[in-house]
Design a protein around this motif. Structure first.
Motif, mmCIF file in Angstrom:
data_model
loop_
_atom_site.group_PDB
_atom_site.id
_atom_site.type_symbol
_atom_site.label_atom_id
_atom_site.label_comp_id
_atom_site.label_asym_id
_atom_site.label_seq_id
_atom_site.Cartn_x
_atom_site.Cartn_y
_atom_site.Cartn_z
ATOM 1 N N ALA A 159 7.667 4.609 1.654
ATOM 2 C CA ALA A 159 7.431 4.931 3.061
ATOM 3 C C ALA A 159 6.031 5.483 3.304
ATOM 4 C CB ALA A 159 8.477 5.941 3.539
ATOM 5 N N TYR A 160 5.469 6.197 2.320
ATOM 6 C CA TYR A 160 4.186 6.868 2.533
ATOM 7 C C TYR A 160 3.026 6.224 1.767
ATOM 8 C CZ TYR A 160 6.987 10.600 4.585
ATOM 9 O OH TYR A 160 7.856 11.314 5.373
ATOM 10 N N LYS A 161 3.310 5.289 0.870
ATOM 11 C CA LYS A 161 2.253 4.732 0.032
ATOM 12 C C LYS A 161 2.277 3.204 0.064
ATOM 13 C CE LYS A 161 2.575 8.716 -3.073
ATOM 14 N NZ LYS A 161 2.810 9.178 -4.454
ATOM 15 N N LYS A 162 2.323 2.646 1.263
ATOM 16 C CA LYS A 162 2.502 1.203 1.416
ATOM 17 C C LYS A 162 1.394 0.414 0.732
ATOM 18 C CE LYS A 162 4.788 1.787 5.884
ATOM 19 N NZ LYS A 162 4.770 1.411 7.321
ATOM 20 N N THR A 163 0.141 0.755 1.041
ATOM 21 C CA THR A 163 -0.989 -0.004 0.495
ATOM 22 C C THR A 163 -1.045 0.104 -1.019
ATOM 23 O OG1 THR A 163 -2.237 0.418 2.523
ATOM 24 C CG2 THR A 163 -3.474 -0.326 0.585
ATOM 25 N N GLU A 164 -0.853 1.317 -1.520
ATOM 26 C CA GLU A 164 -0.904 1.542 -2.967
ATOM 27 C C GLU A 164 0.183 0.746 -3.680
ATOM 28 O OE1 GLU A 164 0.228 5.161 -6.023
ATOM 29 O OE2 GLU A 164 -0.534 5.651 -4.035
#
Length: 378
Positions: free
Chosen positions: A153-158
């Motif tokens: 939810a918080y680290k989509k790109t990574e």
């Protein structure tokens, strides 16, 4: 979720046999959750498991009420798969300890979730470690099972640009922001005051400087840093559970679901020179506030067909599908059924369908997957 796990089935069977051995020696031991799961597995693993699972398994309401009493909460009110799984594993662990406390001979029965880990904490600036036996190095859990949290939810790109192995490695590190490091603070004091009466030798990141030195370091010379808490797995378990957090919450407590991150989870991965196979995918659709629907993709086990005393018997065996096993499809000793074409069962509330995930998981709603279970095969 665990009905296709060879190590879980073996564990339940071993506990059941140990109970029988105690009964023969006059000892009576009640392990309600183990007994419940053993009864469920017996229903699943009948003479023709590939047929019974397709017809569906229905548990009576009375048995569900019994399970709720064992778990001490209402299954109808629980809507989080991980909460239920955690409860089950912890109760299984308590019941296993009851068995091993009675009989020392049963110490060799290991839970498929059991593992060993070591936690170490160090400063990101000076790299100094926390004191031995410090609270900072205390384990966050009791090693009952290895849960790896992946925050989609918080680290989509990574997460879109990383491999599963790299995500696992990153999950073993936890950051503690805005911490006053004793080593960095004392070093800063020495540099600014040129006071050579103090020695940095033996100073850890959490040494209490006020008790050791008659100088107030905490105001003028304190150095704020980030602590890195690292978890090293010494012995990996046979079953590893992954929690894929796809819900982010704003300041009002309203949840927003991430449905944009697709991920082609590895069918096999190597951890610490050990091969793990993807056994289970938990899929959840719907909003956390309103509710939702769970589905489970379970990898099909290989069914061995044998003739014992003139009768046909079926048992499960882990055999990876290779060119060699394909040539055995029509053999009298092995019955792979539909496994070579459709390698997973998609399990809903009241039906089971054959599904193939052999080529790619992405088309099968990988953006809805919230849980994974991997099993050690070597």
């Amino acid at each position: 979720m665990l009905s296709n796990s060879i190590s879980f089935i073996d564990y339940i069977n071993n506990i059941n046999q140990a109970k029988k051995d105690l009964l023969e020696n006059g000892e009576v031991l009640y392990l309600p959750l183990h007994e419940f799961l053993h009864d469920v597995l017996i229903q699943l693993l009948t003479d023709k498991p590939e047929e019974s699972i397709s017809n569906g398994l229905y548990i009576s309401r009375e048995k569900i009420f019994c399970l709720e009493k064992i778990l001490n909460f209402s299954l109808l009110k629980q809507n989080d798969w991980l909460e239920v799984l955690e409860k089950i594993i912890h109760i299984l662990d308590k019941e296993k300890h009851k068995l091993t406390n009675i009989s020392a001979e049963q110490q060799s029965i290991a839970s498929p979730f059991q593992y060993n880990a070591k936690t170490s904490t160090y400063c990101s600036k000076c790299k100094q470690q926390a004191e031995h036996g410090s609270q900072l190095n205390k384990q966050d859990d009791d090693n009952v099972f290895l849960l790896i949290n992946l925050d989609f939810a918080y680290k989509k790109t990574e997460y879109k640009n990383s491999s599963l192995i790299s995500l696992i490695e990153k999950s073993m590190y936890q950051q503690i922001e805005d911490y006053t490091c004793s080593y960095c603070t004392l070093k800063n004091y020495i540099l600014k005051t040129k006071d050579t009466t103090f020695d940095l030798k033996g100073i850890c990141l959490n040494t209490d400087l006020r008790d050791t030195f008659n100088v107030d370091f905490t105001t003028k010379y304190q150095v704020k840093t980030t602590l890195i808490k690292r978890k090293d797995i010494i012995d990996y378990p046979r079953l590893i559970v992954f929690n894929l957090n796809r819900f982010a919450y704003n300041y009002s407590g309203i949840s927003n679901r991430d449905t944009s991150t697709y991920f082609n989870f590895d069918k096999e991965m190597i951890l610490n020179n050990t091969i793990y196979q993807l056994n289970t995918l938990v899929k959840h659709s719907g909003n956390a506030k309103i509710g939702g629907h769970y589905q489970v993709f379970n990898k099909k086990p290989v069914v061995l067909k044998e003739r014992v005393d003139g009768e046909i018997k079926y048992r499960l065996k882990h055999t990876p599908v290779t060119e060699e096993t394909k040539s055995l499809k029509n053999s009298k000793d092995i019955d792979l059924g539909d496994k070579l074409n459709k390698d997973y069962w998609l399990i809903n509330d009241d039906n089971v369908k054959d599904k193939s995930l052999m080529l790619d998981i992405n088309p099968y709603d990988s953006n809805m997957i919230v849980g994974l279970v991997y099993e050690r095969i070597t």
